[in-house]
Design an enzyme around this catalytic site. Structure first.
Site, PDB file in Angstrom:
ATOM      1  N   CYS A 123      14.439 -33.608 -12.220  1.00 19.06           N
ATOM      2  CA  CYS A 123      15.888 -33.539 -12.003  1.00 19.06           C
ATOM      3  C   CYS A 123      16.635 -34.023 -13.248  1.00 19.06           C
ATOM      4  O   CYS A 123      17.589 -33.389 -13.707  1.00 19.06           O
ATOM      5  CB  CYS A 123      16.246 -34.372 -10.777  1.00 19.06           C
ATOM      6  SG  CYS A 123      17.970 -34.231 -10.279  1.00 19.06           S
ATOM      7  N   CYS A 124      16.180 -35.156 -13.826  1.00 16.41           N
ATOM      8  CA  CYS A 124      16.808 -35.666 -15.054  1.00 16.41           C
ATOM      9  C   CYS A 124      16.615 -34.684 -16.208  1.00 16.41           C
ATOM     10  O   CYS A 124      17.511 -34.511 -17.036  1.00 16.41           O
ATOM     11  CB  CYS A 124      16.223 -37.027 -15.432  1.00 16.41           C
ATOM     12  SG  CYS A 124      16.900 -38.425 -14.527  1.00 16.41           S
ATOM     13  N   CYS A 206      23.820 -41.615 -11.535  1.00 17.95           N
ATOM     14  CA  CYS A 206      24.156 -40.660 -10.476  1.00 17.95           C
ATOM     15  C   CYS A 206      24.164 -41.359  -9.118  1.00 17.95           C
ATOM     16  O   CYS A 206      23.390 -42.294  -8.881  1.00 17.95           O
ATOM     17  CB  CYS A 206      23.130 -39.539 -10.452  1.00 17.95           C
ATOM     18  SG  CYS A 206      23.087 -38.553 -11.956  1.00 17.95           S
ATOM     19  N   CYS A 209      20.845 -41.989  -7.177  1.00 15.07           N
ATOM     20  CA  CYS A 209      19.814 -42.786  -7.859  1.00 15.07           C
ATOM     21  C   CYS A 209      20.337 -44.144  -8.316  1.00 15.07           C
ATOM     22  O   CYS A 209      19.742 -44.775  -9.194  1.00 15.07           O
ATOM     23  CB  CYS A 209      19.277 -42.021  -9.066  1.00 15.07           C
ATOM     24  SG  CYS A 209      18.569 -40.430  -8.629  1.00 15.07           S
ATOM     25  N   CYS A 232      16.051 -42.312 -17.778  1.00 15.35           N
ATOM     26  CA  CYS A 232      16.156 -40.892 -17.442  1.00 15.35           C
ATOM     27  C   CYS A 232      15.446 -40.035 -18.482  1.00 15.35           C
ATOM     28  O   CYS A 232      15.299 -38.832 -18.293  1.00 15.35           O
ATOM     29  CB  CYS A 232      17.619 -40.479 -17.312  1.00 15.35           C
ATOM     30  SG  CYS A 232      18.617 -40.906 -18.725  1.00 15.35           S
TER      31      CYS A 232
HETATM   32 FE1  SF4 Z   1      18.898 -36.315 -10.890  1.00 17.56          FE
HETATM   33 FE2  SF4 Z   1      18.945 -38.909 -10.292  1.00 17.56          FE
HETATM   34 FE3  SF4 Z   1      18.383 -38.093 -12.787  1.00 17.56          FE
HETATM   35 FE4  SF4 Z   1      20.868 -37.889 -11.776  1.00 17.56          FE
HETATM   36  S1  SF4 Z   1      19.709 -39.795 -12.221  1.00 17.56           S
HETATM   37  S2  SF4 Z   1      19.800 -36.335 -12.962  1.00 17.56           S
HETATM   38  S3  SF4 Z   1      20.398 -37.334  -9.623  1.00 17.56           S
HETATM   39  S4  SF4 Z   1      17.151 -37.773 -10.914  1.00 17.56           S
END
Ligand code: SF4
Length: 241
Positions: A123-124, A206, A209, A232
């Site tokens: 996701c990151c 985010c 998270c 991240c």
């Molecule tokens: Fe995705 Fe969490 Fe990374 Fe944001 S911090 S990009 S929601 S995994």
């Protein structure tokens, strides 16, 4: 502070020597040097943490045109977006929004719902790293607000260092500052900051998270809580130090 040769031509060892020269130098002086050396091929990244807010204030004081960007994952806190707007009106800056073209709906269709719970690294990568890579390509240097004290993974960071992950020079003007140093600057200069910092949050990313932390916890313990992840992937210590 002056460096006679092109910084791009310095070896890692020579860059280390420059970093030692800069040790103890005021962040504003580091910023001025960085802008003199790399403009227009330099930009500052901010996630609107306390450090980024302080750097925006310092840059405004230099009265130099500087690109400042943020990575919009579409999952930031409403307070963070409000802070962005407050900083823009206070300092007369315009933050560049960098983001993936992949909407959250498309991401859920392609990778499944709530990817951040099952695979936060992916996701990151999608929502932060790739937009960052695009932003940094073509630049010679970027400015960040990281501090050594924030986490063990940042303990060896230098005020100026090679960033092998993105292949450019990384400038960390606040690298040696303590949390107290940052708060002192922010209060002395009445810099706007995220109100969540007064509600138990220390490091704000985010929404899915980020959680508040308890007394005695590491400042980034609220990020990806319960997962084996503290970064991240933007600030990996890839140079082996
Ligand atoms: Fe995705 Fe969490 Fe990374 Fe944001 S911090 S990009 S929601 S995994």
């Amino acid at each position: 502070m002056s460096v006679a040769v092109s910084i791009d031509e310095l070896s890692d060892e020579e860059l280390d020597t420059v970093a030692v020269e800069f040790a103890g130098t005021a962040p504003e002086e580091v910023l001025a040097w960085a802008l003199d050396t790399f403009s227009p091929d330099i930009a500052m990244a901010t996630g609107f943490g306390l450090e980024g807010c302080a750097l925006v204030s310092m840059i405004a004081g230099l009265q130099r045109p500087v690109r400042i960007f943020y990575l919009d994952t579409d999952l930031l806190f409403p307070e963070t977006y409000a802070l962005r707007d407050a900083l823009e009106s206070r300092y007369g800056v315009r933050f560049e929004r960098r983001a993936t073209n992949l909407s959250l709906t498309e991401q859920a269709l392609r990778y499944g719902d709530k990817l951040w719970e099952r695979n936060p690294d992916e996701c990151c990568r999608l929502r932060k790293i790739e937009p960052l890579r695009q932003m940094l390509s073509g630049l010679r240097a970027w400015i960040t607000g990281i501090r050594r004290q924030q986490t063990s993974t940042r303990a060896a960071a230098r005020v100026i260092e090679r960033d092998p992950q993105f292949d450019l020079v990384k400038i960390n003007p606040l690298v040696s500052w303590t949390k107290q140093d940052i708060w002192r600057y922010v209060r002395d200069h009445e810099v706007p900051f995220n109100p969540l910092l007064n509600q138990g949050y220390e490091s704000i990313g985010c929404v899915p998270c980020t959680t508040p932390i308890s007394i005695g916890e590491d400042s980034r313990a609220g990020r990806w809580r319960g997962q084996n992840k503290v970064e991240c992937g933007i600030h990996l210590q890839g140079n082996g130090r």
